[in-house]
Design a protein around this motif. Structure first.
Motif, PDB file in Angstrom:
ATOM      1  N   ASP A  17     -43.368  -6.429  16.236  1.00 45.58           N
ATOM      2  CA  ASP A  17     -42.565  -5.771  15.197  1.00 45.58           C
ATOM      3  C   ASP A  17     -41.257  -5.939  15.230  1.00 45.58           C
ATOM      4  O   ASP A  17     -40.133  -5.757  15.870  1.00 45.58           O
ATOM      5  N   ASN A  21     -39.522  -4.933  10.367  1.00 47.00           N
ATOM      6  CA  ASN A  21     -39.897  -4.702   9.327  1.00 47.00           C
ATOM      7  C   ASN A  21     -41.756  -5.288   8.495  1.00 47.00           C
ATOM      8  O   ASN A  21     -42.210  -5.754   7.013  1.00 47.00           O
ATOM      9  N   LYS A  22     -42.432  -5.345   9.977  1.00 44.41           N
ATOM     10  CA  LYS A  22     -43.666  -5.167   9.615  1.00 44.41           C
ATOM     11  C   LYS A  22     -44.089  -4.483   8.332  1.00 44.41           C
ATOM     12  O   LYS A  22     -45.040  -5.281   7.705  1.00 44.41           O
ATOM     13  N   GLU A  23     -44.513  -3.655   7.978  1.00 42.64           N
ATOM     14  CA  GLU A  23     -44.794  -2.855   7.062  1.00 42.64           C
ATOM     15  C   GLU A  23     -44.302  -2.985   5.363  1.00 42.64           C
ATOM     16  O   GLU A  23     -45.382  -3.234   4.756  1.00 42.64           O
ATOM     17  N   ASN A  24     -43.774  -2.965   5.018  1.00 44.65           N
ATOM     18  CA  ASN A  24     -43.011  -4.470   3.798  1.00 44.65           C
ATOM     19  C   ASN A  24     -43.299  -5.151   4.218  1.00 44.65           C
ATOM     20  O   ASN A  24     -44.529  -5.731   2.894  1.00 44.65           O
ATOM     21  N   LEU A  26     -46.436  -6.945   4.830  1.00 47.68           N
ATOM     22  CA  LEU A  26     -47.822  -6.143   5.300  1.00 47.68           C
ATOM     23  C   LEU A  26     -48.545  -5.726   3.538  1.00 47.68           C
ATOM     24  O   LEU A  26     -49.140  -5.995   2.959  1.00 47.68           O
ATOM     25  N   ALA A  27     -47.094  -5.329   3.018  1.00 49.25           N
ATOM     26  CA  ALA A  27     -47.550  -4.354   1.247  1.00 49.25           C
ATOM     27  C   ALA A  27     -47.680  -5.643   0.365  1.00 49.25           C
ATOM     28  O   ALA A  27     -48.051  -5.283  -0.570  1.00 49.25           O
ATOM     29  N   GLU A  28     -46.339  -6.827   0.959  1.00 45.78           N
ATOM     30  CA  GLU A  28     -46.434  -8.182  -0.167  1.00 45.78           C
ATOM     31  C   GLU A  28     -47.639  -9.046   0.275  1.00 45.78           C
ATOM     32  O   GLU A  28     -48.187  -8.821  -1.450  1.00 45.78           O
ATOM     33  N   SER A  30     -50.658  -7.698   0.811  1.00 45.07           N
ATOM     34  CA  SER A  30     -51.493  -6.407  -0.326  1.00 45.07           C
ATOM     35  C   SER A  30     -51.783  -7.583  -1.561  1.00 45.07           C
ATOM     36  O   SER A  30     -52.817  -7.377  -2.914  1.00 45.07           O
TER      37      SER A  30
END
Length: 185
Positions: A17, A21-24, A26-28, A30
């Motif tokens: 990463d 910013n990977k977690e942010n 990935l949330a998109e 979903s």
């Protein structure tokens, strides 16, 4: 960040990463709508179809997979023949289309820029607004001038893709520039 200068390509090779910013992101993905669009796009690439379908064939599959009911084509007047041809192809594939030419609303150049002529000017904002107010659920852009396309993208509120970009020198195929430049070397 400048990915073209990266020597390790660790995002691709090691799943790194690089911008944290990977977690942010990935949330998109979903989000149900976003997830569906990504899945359809991925199916066109990952299911062995990459390189098997033309861009128009991909568009037909993408439109059908997403159950789009009406496709609007935003285009430059110089592409009327191509838009007519594309509309006929879509009709053969039971895809309904509308089309919005760049000269919609009959705005003259001097109505936007007072020092210009009285010629009818391109109106990318009008194109976007007309499409936004229509029942079209997907948009294909064809041949809008540079800058006009930027304004169109700024105002369009529906999912869209670009099928052709304006390039008067290379017959609307700007990648031909790289072929010419490579021949010089």
């Amino acid at each position: 960040m400048n990915c073209i200068n990266c020597k390790t390509k660790s995002c691709k090779i090691e799943y790194k990463d690089c911008n944290l910013n990977k977690e942010n992101v990935l949330a998109e993905y979903s989000n149900k709508e976003i997830h569906g669009l990504y899945k359809t796009a991925d199916n066109l690439v990952s299911n062995g179809k990459a390189g098997e379908l033309s861009r128009i064939e991909e568009l037909i599959e993408f439109i059908n997979e997403n159950n789009y009911n009406l496709v609007s084509i935003a285009y430059c007047f110089s592409m009327e023949n191509q838009v007519k041809f594309l509309s006929d192809i879509f009709k053969e594939n039971n895809i309904k289309t509308t089309s919005i030419r760049c000269t919609i609303n009959g705005i003259k150049e001097n109505e936007i820029l007072s020092n210009n002529k009285e010629n009818v000017n391109c109106n990318p904002i009008g194109q976007a607004k007309a499409i936004n107010n229509s029942s079209a659920d997907f948009v294909i852009e064809m041949g809008l001038c540079l800058g006009h396309d930027v304004l169109f993208h700024k105002y369009i509120k529906k999912p869209f893709t670009v099928l052709a970009v304006k390039d008067r020198v290379y017959n609307n195929c700007p990648l031909k520039y790289f072929v010419k430049e490579n021949l010089k070397k």
